[in-house]
Design a protein around this motif. Structure first.
Motif, PDB file in Angstrom:
ATOM      1  N   ASP A   1       0.864  -1.171   0.000  1.00  0.00           N
ATOM      2  CA  ASP A   1       0.000   0.000   0.000  1.00  0.00           C
ATOM      3  C   ASP A   1       0.903   1.224   0.000  1.00  0.00           C
ATOM      4  OD1 ASP A   1      -2.142  -1.740   0.316  1.00  0.00           O
ATOM      5  OD2 ASP A   1      -2.252  -1.463   2.489  1.00  0.00           O
ATOM      6  N   PRO A   2       0.828   2.101  -1.027  1.00  0.00           N
ATOM      7  CA  PRO A   2       1.639   3.314  -0.998  1.00  0.00           C
ATOM      8  C   PRO A   2       1.324   4.164   0.229  1.00  0.00           C
ATOM      9  CG  PRO A   2       0.767   2.947  -3.191  1.00  0.00           C
ATOM     10  CD  PRO A   2       0.083   1.957  -2.283  1.00  0.00           C
ATOM     11  N   ARG A   3       2.273   4.963   0.623  1.00  0.00           N
ATOM     12  CA  ARG A   3       2.106   5.801   1.813  1.00  0.00           C
ATOM     13  C   ARG A   3       0.786   6.579   1.766  1.00  0.00           C
ATOM     14  NH1 ARG A   3       6.103   9.885   3.259  1.00  0.00           N
ATOM     15  NH2 ARG A   3       7.668   8.275   2.938  1.00  0.00           N
ATOM     16  N   GLY A   4       0.072   6.545   2.878  1.00  0.00           N
ATOM     17  CA  GLY A   4      -1.195   7.247   2.984  1.00  0.00           C
ATOM     18  C   GLY A   4      -2.393   6.445   2.543  1.00  0.00           C
ATOM     19  N   MET A   5      -2.167   5.304   1.872  1.00  0.00           N
ATOM     20  CA  MET A   5      -3.249   4.470   1.359  1.00  0.00           C
ATOM     21  C   MET A   5      -3.468   3.271   2.268  1.00  0.00           C
ATOM     22  SD  MET A   5      -4.470   5.637  -1.539  1.00  0.00           S
ATOM     23  CE  MET A   5      -4.031   6.705  -2.909  1.00  0.00           C
ATOM     24  N   SER A   6      -4.723   2.975   2.539  1.00  0.00           N
ATOM     25  CA  SER A   6      -5.127   1.758   3.212  1.00  0.00           C
ATOM     26  C   SER A   6      -4.339   1.545   4.506  1.00  0.00           C
ATOM     27  CB  SER A   6      -4.979   0.580   2.248  1.00  0.00           C
ATOM     28  OG  SER A   6      -5.614  -0.575   2.740  1.00  0.00           O
ATOM     29  N   ARG A   7      -3.475   0.526   4.538  1.00  0.00           N
ATOM     30  CA  ARG A   7      -2.792   0.161   5.779  1.00  0.00           C
ATOM     31  C   ARG A   7      -1.425   0.825   5.935  1.00  0.00           C
ATOM     32  NH1 ARG A   7      -3.982  -5.721   3.620  1.00  0.00           N
ATOM     33  NH2 ARG A   7      -3.510  -4.433   1.779  1.00  0.00           N
ATOM     34  N   SER A   8      -1.026   1.685   4.998  1.00  0.00           N
ATOM     35  CA  SER A   8       0.254   2.409   5.094  1.00  0.00           C
ATOM     36  C   SER A   8      -0.008   3.807   5.597  1.00  0.00           C
ATOM     37  CB  SER A   8       0.958   2.443   3.732  1.00  0.00           C
ATOM     38  OG  SER A   8       1.421   1.163   3.373  1.00  0.00           O
ATOM     39  N   THR A   9       0.328   4.036   6.846  1.00  0.00           N
ATOM     40  CA  THR A   9      -0.085   5.261   7.536  1.00  0.00           C
ATOM     41  C   THR A   9       0.974   6.356   7.420  1.00  0.00           C
ATOM     42  OG1 THR A   9       0.811   4.360   9.592  1.00  0.00           O
ATOM     43  CG2 THR A   9      -1.531   4.012   9.164  1.00  0.00           C
ATOM     44  N   LEU A  10       0.480   7.597   7.387  1.00  0.00           N
ATOM     45  CA  LEU A  10       1.339   8.772   7.363  1.00  0.00           C
ATOM     46  C   LEU A  10       1.483   9.335   8.774  1.00  0.00           C
ATOM     47  CD1 LEU A  10      -0.125  10.713   4.293  1.00  0.00           C
ATOM     48  CD2 LEU A  10       2.106   9.584   4.391  1.00  0.00           C
ATOM     49  N   ASP A  11       2.667   9.846   9.091  1.00  0.00           N
ATOM     50  CA  ASP A  11       2.835  10.575  10.352  1.00  0.00           C
ATOM     51  C   ASP A  11       2.001  11.855  10.337  1.00  0.00           C
ATOM     52  OD1 ASP A  11       4.635   8.579  10.831  1.00  0.00           O
ATOM     53  OD2 ASP A  11       6.419   9.856  10.752  1.00  0.00           O
ATOM     54  N   ASP A  12       1.979  12.517   9.185  1.00  0.00           N
ATOM     55  CA  ASP A  12       1.188  13.734   9.009  1.00  0.00           C
ATOM     56  C   ASP A  12       0.177  13.498   7.894  1.00  0.00           C
ATOM     57  OD1 ASP A  12       0.084  16.210   8.574  1.00  0.00           O
ATOM     58  OD2 ASP A  12       1.939  17.155   7.864  1.00  0.00           O
ATOM     59  N   PRO A  13      -1.084  13.228   8.229  1.00  0.00           N
ATOM     60  CA  PRO A  13      -2.076  12.920   7.194  1.00  0.00           C
ATOM     61  C   PRO A  13      -2.311  14.051   6.192  1.00  0.00           C
ATOM     62  CG  PRO A  13      -2.878  12.266   9.357  1.00  0.00           C
ATOM     63  CD  PRO A  13      -1.647  13.082   9.582  1.00  0.00           C
ATOM     64  N   GLU A  14      -1.892  15.271   6.530  1.00  0.00           N
ATOM     65  CA  GLU A  14      -2.099  16.404   5.628  1.00  0.00           C
ATOM     66  C   GLU A  14      -0.885  16.694   4.744  1.00  0.00           C
ATOM     67  OE1 GLU A  14      -5.124  17.778   5.444  1.00  0.00           O
ATOM     68  OE2 GLU A  14      -5.632  16.232   6.921  1.00  0.00           O
ATOM     69  N   ALA A  15       0.143  15.881   4.830  1.00  0.00           N
ATOM     70  CA  ALA A  15       1.379  16.149   4.082  1.00  0.00           C
ATOM     71  C   ALA A  15       1.138  16.090   2.583  1.00  0.00           C
ATOM     72  CB  ALA A  15       2.454  15.138   4.481  1.00  0.00           C
ATOM     73  N   GLU A  16       1.736  17.023   1.858  1.00  0.00           N
ATOM     74  CA  GLU A  16       1.718  16.981   0.399  1.00  0.00           C
ATOM     75  C   GLU A  16       2.490  15.756  -0.078  1.00  0.00           C
ATOM     76  OE1 GLU A  16       0.089  19.092  -1.649  1.00  0.00           O
ATOM     77  OE2 GLU A  16      -0.715  20.068   0.145  1.00  0.00           O
ATOM     78  N   GLN A  17       2.072  15.215  -1.210  1.00  0.00           N
ATOM     79  CA  GLN A  17       2.690  13.992  -1.716  1.00  0.00           C
ATOM     80  C   GLN A  17       3.482  14.279  -2.987  1.00  0.00           C
ATOM     81  OE1 GLN A  17       2.579  11.019   0.096  1.00  0.00           O
ATOM     82  NE2 GLN A  17       1.786  12.558   1.531  1.00  0.00           N
ATOM     83  N   HIS A  18       4.644  13.630  -3.092  1.00  0.00           N
ATOM     84  CA  HIS A  18       5.556  13.866  -4.212  1.00  0.00           C
ATOM     85  C   HIS A  18       6.021  12.531  -4.794  1.00  0.00           C
ATOM     86  CE1 HIS A  18       5.725  18.069  -2.987  1.00  0.00           C
ATOM     87  NE2 HIS A  18       5.903  17.638  -1.748  1.00  0.00           N
ATOM     88  N   VAL A  19       6.154  12.509  -6.102  1.00  0.00           N
ATOM     89  CA  VAL A  19       6.574  11.290  -6.792  1.00  0.00           C
ATOM     90  C   VAL A  19       7.918  10.808  -6.270  1.00  0.00           C
ATOM     91  CG1 VAL A  19       7.259  10.338  -9.031  1.00  0.00           C
ATOM     92  CG2 VAL A  19       5.234  11.801  -8.861  1.00  0.00           C
ATOM     93  N   ALA A  20       8.863  11.715  -6.069  1.00  0.00           N
ATOM     94  CA  ALA A  20      10.203  11.319  -5.634  1.00  0.00           C
ATOM     95  C   ALA A  20      10.168  10.603  -4.288  1.00  0.00           C
ATOM     96  CB  ALA A  20      11.113  12.544  -5.560  1.00  0.00           C
ATOM     97  N   GLU A  21       9.325  11.060  -3.383  1.00  0.00           N
ATOM     98  CA  GLU A  21       9.243  10.420  -2.067  1.00  0.00           C
ATOM     99  C   GLU A  21       8.606   9.039  -2.176  1.00  0.00           C
ATOM    100  OE1 GLU A  21       8.725  12.083   2.339  1.00  0.00           O
ATOM    101  OE2 GLU A  21       7.035  12.551   1.024  1.00  0.00           O
ATOM    102  N   HIS A  22       7.580   8.902  -3.009  1.00  0.00           N
ATOM    103  CA  HIS A  22       6.979   7.589  -3.223  1.00  0.00           C
ATOM    104  C   HIS A  22       7.985   6.636  -3.877  1.00  0.00           C
ATOM    105  CE1 HIS A  22       2.527   8.098  -2.406  1.00  0.00           C
ATOM    106  NE2 HIS A  22       3.017   9.298  -2.171  1.00  0.00           N
ATOM    107  N   ALA A  23       8.805   7.152  -4.791  1.00  0.00           N
ATOM    108  CA  ALA A  23       9.832   6.312  -5.406  1.00  0.00           C
ATOM    109  C   ALA A  23      10.866   5.880  -4.375  1.00  0.00           C
ATOM    110  CB  ALA A  23      10.501   7.057  -6.554  1.00  0.00           C
ATOM    111  N   GLU A  24      11.220   6.766  -3.464  1.00  0.00           N
ATOM    112  CA  GLU A  24      12.182   6.408  -2.419  1.00  0.00           C
ATOM    113  C   GLU A  24      11.612   5.312  -1.526  1.00  0.00           C
ATOM    114  OE1 GLU A  24      15.587   6.032  -0.452  1.00  0.00           O
ATOM    115  OE2 GLU A  24      15.285   7.212  -2.278  1.00  0.00           O
ATOM    116  N   ASP A  25      10.297   5.362  -1.247  1.00  0.00           N
ATOM    117  CA  ASP A  25       9.660   4.272  -0.499  1.00  0.00           C
ATOM    118  C   ASP A  25       9.858   2.945  -1.220  1.00  0.00           C
ATOM    119  OD1 ASP A  25       8.725   6.180   1.281  1.00  0.00           O
ATOM    120  OD2 ASP A  25       6.670   6.148   0.514  1.00  0.00           O
ATOM    121  N   ALA A  26       9.637   2.947  -2.541  1.00  0.00           N
ATOM    122  CA  ALA A  26       9.789   1.722  -3.320  1.00  0.00           C
ATOM    123  C   ALA A  26      11.233   1.220  -3.275  1.00  0.00           C
ATOM    124  CB  ALA A  26       9.348   1.963  -4.761  1.00  0.00           C
TER     125      ALA A  26
END
Length: 278
Positions: free
Chosen positions: A57-82
């Motif tokens: 589950d990408p960050r913020g989706m379903s069971r992958s929780t964000l520390d800050d639910p209001e944080a802006e999302q960026h492709v580079a950060e999602h790629a770093e997660d991967a």
């Protein structure tokens, strides 16, 4: 359906839920929209006959929780997660990566930023609309979606987005679970729960992302661009076909439309198997 091994991974600003099946070289599947790991349930077992299949589950989706639910999302950060998942599951060995829609944007970014970690990318209809000659029009669409979401709420914003993605501008937001296989329909409640985050955070952050075309040209032999047989004329298809022409690569066709993974899982999985090996 085989029960996967389940894990969590702490990343910058989030905790990821991931699942692993099978044996062999690593294949990371990155979902689009609000699908999460469960969107691959229809194909993961078959792929696990040849690969160690990782879904999440990408960050913020379903069971992958964000520390800050209001944080802006960026492709580079999602790629770093991967990449963090690759480092945990396949340290030092390049992995194969498949991405659908917004997940395909992440997969393409992975190839351009750390190609030594990626053996092949199959990207199904990444809405990389910044590559199109009329990109300014689509930036305006994203702005309308965001403003509609702020002032009118979720479903009006979804209708604006659906109309902008369609062939004729006349689409409306689909009802969750309508016309889907039973397993996919059963995920509808979770999908609906994730929609506000998708519309408010993912759409603005991803549909304005511009890929590094010069890097993609140099790495095009490792990139497979795919579109749905039934989505010709829709915006994600247009962007993907334009990118394939720009890079001089063959465009593959998978069954169904933009969500062929959900509507035609068996045939879609067979096409993906072929694209990973050719």
């Amino acid at each position: 359906m085989t029960d996967p091994a389940v894990g969590t991974l702490r990343v910058n600003g989030a905790t990821l839920h991931y699942e692993v099946r099978g044996r062999g070289p690593l294949l990371l599947l990155i979902p689009g929209g609000t699908g999460g790991a469960a969107s691959f349930d229809g194909i993961a077992d078959d792929l696990a006959g040849a690969y160690t299949v990782a879904t999440y589950d990408p960050r913020g989706m379903s069971r992958s929780t964000l520390d800050d639910p209001e944080a802006e999302q960026h492709v580079a950060e999602h790629a770093e997660d991967a990449f963090r998942l690759l480092d945990r599951l396949s340290p030092g060995e390049p992995a194969r990566v498949f991405g659908a829609s917004s997940g395909a944007i992440v997969a393409v970014h992975m190839l351009t930023t750390r190609p030594e970690r990626v053996a092949r990318v199959v990207a199904h209809e990444p809405p990389l609309v910044e590559v199109l000659p009329d990109a300014a029009e689509h930036r305006a669409l994203v702005a309308r979606v965001r403003e509609t979401f702020r002032t009118q709420g979720l479903m009006p914003a979804m209708a604006v987005l659906a109309a902008g993605l369609s062939k004729d501008g006349g689409a409306t937001a689909p009802e969750a679970g309508t016309g889907l296989p039973p397993r996919a329909a059963a995920r509808a409640e979770r999908t609906m729960a994730d929609l506000p985050y998708f519309v408010g955070r993912i759409v603005p952050g991803f549909m304005t992302h511009a890929p590094d075309l010069s890097r993609l040209e140099a790495l095009s032999d490792r990139l497979v661009l795919a579109c749905g047989e039934d989505s010709r004329g829709e915006l994600p298809h247009r962007a993907t076909a334009f990118l394939a022409e720009r890079l001089g690569t063959k465009l593959r066709y998978f069954p169904g439309g933009h969500i062929g993974l959900t509507t035609h899982p068996a045939a879609f999985g067979a096409c993906l198997q072929k694209a990973l090996c050719d």
